[in-house]
Design an enzyme around this catalytic site. Structure first.
Site, PDB file in Angstrom:
ATOM      1  N   LYS A 315     -23.356 -44.639 -28.862  1.00  0.00           N
ATOM      2  CA  LYS A 315     -23.265 -45.077 -29.653  1.00  0.00           C
ATOM      3  C   LYS A 315     -22.722 -45.959 -30.410  1.00  0.00           C
ATOM      4  CE  LYS A 315     -23.338 -39.174 -30.386  1.00  0.00           C
ATOM      5  NZ  LYS A 315     -22.657 -39.227 -30.742  1.00  0.00           N
ATOM      6  N   ARG A 350     -22.936 -36.374 -21.731  1.00  0.00           N
ATOM      7  CA  ARG A 350     -24.274 -36.298 -22.445  1.00  0.00           C
ATOM      8  C   ARG A 350     -24.891 -37.415 -22.615  1.00  0.00           C
ATOM      9  NH1 ARG A 350     -26.740 -36.669 -27.684  1.00  0.00           N
ATOM     10  NH2 ARG A 350     -28.869 -35.386 -28.032  1.00  0.00           N
TER      11      ARG A 350
END
Length: 374
Positions: A315, A350
């Site tokens: 991210k 995740r």
């Protein structure tokens, strides 16, 4: 004293307990350490945070051997709230039964990402028209150590446009159908009730909703009528606009409060609390500083008493802290954040890079096993 200030402010004051002071092992520290959520992490201190409508007004570090006395010293209703939080912090997390698989949550597990989209934030571009290849990718992630494979047909990266539910179904259902007999635990990443219905019928075992069942008015009904677990993720705004000046009074506490309220709403609608997991939503309507505050305080969310899912892989936070590294160059930072989560007791990580993350967790687990071997 913090309890006196809470009493002075009355019922408007809120109390939060965050386990901290993590130690390698509890041996020789009888009564001075507690086990975090039935997992591999032990803590010796509790950070007590007090806040009201104006924000945080006091804090204290309380040793574990004094935490019950501290809780008893609080006025009501804070005493009851703190006692419930302490019980939830230390309670075991029940394993997930997902099809043929039983996923233990007394240790960190990996959820591998399979994006079946043309405009993915990361991996999966082009697979929306190649379900067999996407299914092969999912099997490869499971073989590399992913306990769960998360299949999504709509990108929810910042700025992404909404996908019509028919297109989303056409992307994910053929992949799920191919995987149904594989024994792989299948998660469906979607916000839409029609996609949930089709995906569950095709063989998905768990719903992962980045909107926490708020985007589609029918989604909560679909989940309540099923028996599947569901991940409730915090978000602020929609993917199209969520990174346009997100605001919080206190990012960590605001996300906690939002998740607590959402859990109450979902359970009131008929979804058993035992079916819920939570995700603080790194990057979903949050600046770099908001994300860092949440990651540093992750252990606070154990006080909600539910398994925690952390999705920080590749991210923007990694790029922002590493010279604006491209998505393809964020492996090291992603593993750092995964280990940060494991060290604070997060149950499910995740990730895109399953093999590398599983390897890192195995080394982390080896260190923990040695420390916990008397």
């Amino acid at each position: 004293m913090i309890s006196a200030e809470i009493a002075r402010r009355g019922r408007s004051a809120r109390i939060y307990l965050r386990p901290t002071g993590f130690i390698d092992a509890p041996f020789g520290y009888d009564g001075q350490a507690m086990r975090l959520a039935g997992g591999l992490v032990w803590f010796a201190m509790v950070e007590v945070l007090a806040a009201d409508a104006g924000g945080r007004f006091d804090h204290a570090l309380v040793p574990v051997e004094r935490i019950e006395d501290f809780v008893d010293s609080l006025p009501e209703p804070q005493r009851t709230s703190a006692g419930r939080q302490l019980q939830r912090i230390t309670a075991d997390r029940a394993p997930l039964t997902l099809g043929e698989r039983v996923i233990r949550l007394d240790q960190p597990q990996v959820m591998g990402i399979v994006n079946v989209t043309p405009d993915s934030f990361s991996t999966g571009k082009g697979l929306e028209e190649q379900p067999a290849e996407a299914a092969d990718n999912a099997v490869a992630l499971a073989s590399a150590g992913a306990a769960i494979v998360d299949i999504g047909g709509e990108s929810t990266r910042p700025g992404a446009a909404t996908v019509w539910e028919g297109d989303e179904i056409a992307r994910v259902v053929p992949v799920i159908e191919r995987l149904k007999a594989s024994g792989t635990a299948l998660s469906l990443d979607t916000r839409k009730a029609a996609v949930m219905t089709a995906g569950l019928a095709a063989g998905a075992h768990i719903i992962n909703d980045v909107s926490a069942l708020t985007y589609d008015g029918e989604a909560l009904r679909v989940v309540a009528a099923s028996d599947c677990p569901v991940v409730l993720m915090h978000h602020q705004g929609s993917p199209e606009t969520m990174q346009q000046d997100p605001q919080y009074r206190d990012a960590l506490l605001d996300v906690y409060d939002w998740l607590e309220a959402r859990i109450a709403a979902v359970t009131a609608a008929g979804v058993a609390r035992e079916r819920l997991l939570i995700d603080p939503g790194i990057g979903f309507g949050k600046t770099l500083r908001h994300n860092l505050a949440i990651l540093n305080g992750l252990s606070l969310f154990h006080a909600l008493g539910l398994p925690i899912v952390l999705g920080a892989s590749r991210k923007r936070i990694v790029g922002a802290l590493s010279g604006e590294a491209d998505v393809s160059q964020r492996l090291g930072g992603s593993i750092t954040l995964a280990l940060k989560g494991a060290a604070q007791g997060v149950q499910i990580l995740r990730v895109h890079d399953v093999f590398e993350t599983v390897q890192a967790l195995r080394v982390w687990r080896g260190l923990r096993d040695e420390a916990l071997t008397p």
